[in-house]
Enzyme design. Sequence first.
Site, PDB file in Angstrom:
ATOM      1  N   HIS A  26       0.730  -1.291  -0.145  1.00 15.68           N
ATOM      2  CA  HIS A  26      -0.075   0.169  -0.146  1.00 15.68           C
ATOM      3  C   HIS A  26       0.962   1.446  -0.046  1.00 15.68           C
ATOM      4  O   HIS A  26       2.096   1.140   0.189  1.00 15.68           O
ATOM      5  CB  HIS A  26      -1.035   0.253   1.403  1.00 15.68           C
ATOM      6  CG  HIS A  26      -0.122  -0.144   2.560  1.00 15.68           C
ATOM      7  ND1 HIS A  26      -0.172  -0.880   3.450  1.00 15.68           N
ATOM      8  CD2 HIS A  26       0.310   1.142   3.148  1.00 15.68           C
ATOM      9  CE1 HIS A  26       0.510  -0.597   4.333  1.00 15.68           C
ATOM     10  NE2 HIS A  26       0.859   0.781   4.343  1.00 15.68           N
TER      11      HIS A  26
HETATM   12  P1  TYD Z   1      -1.766  -2.577   7.748  1.00 16.15           P
HETATM   13  O1  TYD Z   1      -1.199  -1.545   7.745  1.00 16.15           O
HETATM   14  O2  TYD Z   1      -2.326  -2.942   6.498  1.00 16.15           O
HETATM   15  O3  TYD Z   1      -0.367  -3.727   7.885  1.00 16.15           O
HETATM   16  P2  TYD Z   1       0.855  -4.103   7.296  1.00 16.15           P
HETATM   17  O4  TYD Z   1       0.990  -2.770   6.052  1.00 16.15           O
HETATM   18  O5  TYD Z   1       1.937  -4.062   8.028  1.00 16.15           O
HETATM   19  O6  TYD Z   1       0.727  -5.053   6.314  1.00 16.15           O
HETATM   20  O7  TYD Z   1      -2.361  -3.011   8.982  1.00 16.15           O
HETATM   21  C1  TYD Z   1      -3.034  -4.293   9.532  1.00 16.15           C
HETATM   22  C2  TYD Z   1      -4.166  -4.209  10.295  1.00 16.15           C
HETATM   23  O8  TYD Z   1      -3.919  -3.390  11.423  1.00 16.15           O
HETATM   24  C3  TYD Z   1      -5.428  -3.229   9.610  1.00 16.15           C
HETATM   25  O9  TYD Z   1      -6.610  -3.856  10.057  1.00 16.15           O
HETATM   26  C4  TYD Z   1      -5.273  -2.113  10.311  1.00 16.15           C
HETATM   27  C5  TYD Z   1      -4.666  -2.319  11.755  1.00 16.15           C
HETATM   28  N1  TYD Z   1      -3.842  -1.144  12.258  1.00 16.15           N
HETATM   29  C6  TYD Z   1      -4.290  -0.599  13.214  1.00 16.15           C
HETATM   30  O10 TYD Z   1      -5.343  -0.529  13.544  1.00 16.15           O
HETATM   31  N2  TYD Z   1      -3.407   0.423  13.776  1.00 16.15           N
HETATM   32  C7  TYD Z   1      -2.277   0.564  13.198  1.00 16.15           C
HETATM   33  O11 TYD Z   1      -1.665   1.728  13.659  1.00 16.15           O
HETATM   34  C8  TYD Z   1      -1.748  -0.028  12.179  1.00 16.15           C
HETATM   35  C9  TYD Z   1      -0.506   0.329  11.432  1.00 16.15           C
HETATM   36  C10 TYD Z   1      -2.680  -0.885  11.736  1.00 16.15           C
END
Ligand code: TYD
Length: 134
Positions: free
Chosen positions: A49
């Site tokens: 992303h």
């Molecule tokens: P995501 O940012 O998509 O993870 P990555 O980029 O590491 O693959 O986040 C994964 C899940 O965690 C998503 O459902 C959102 C949640 N999340 C939070 O609730 N708070 C946060 O600060 C972050 C970074 C993610």
Amino acid sequence: MKAKLIDLKKIYDMRGSMLVFENGHNLPFELKRSYFIYDIPSDSSRGSHAHINLNQIIIAASGSFEVEVDDGEHKKTFLLNNPSKALFLPKMHWRVILKFSTGSICLVYASAIYDESDYIRNYDEFKKRVLLSS
Ligand code: TYD
């Protein structure tokens, strides 16, 4: 590409090593949030992303992993295997984090609190936004 490695000054003696991040000193933005990812299966792929406004710093607090970064025009892969070399990842950079070593810890500092509406999770949409802003 505006993503780049930041060298941190290591404070060390016989008791161990320390790295400091401080608002107004060596952080390119004001810190609003920090999180870390651990227990990561080695075949895991995270990220995929970009963020509209969020700036981040990514650190391999333990172990190693790679961050594939794409600003819509150029791509670059950063190997993070030393906590004193932090990756500054500004807004509007697509990232994929992968090749995690066993026991690695991915530590992230962020310029804003969590906001799902700041995410671009579709690569084509990311490319369109880059074109529109250029
Ligand atoms: P995501 O940012 O998509 O993870 P990555 O980029 O590491 O693959 O986040 C994964 C899940 O965690 C998503 O459902 C959102 C949640 N999340 C939070 O609730 N708070 C946060 O600060 C972050 C970074 C993610």
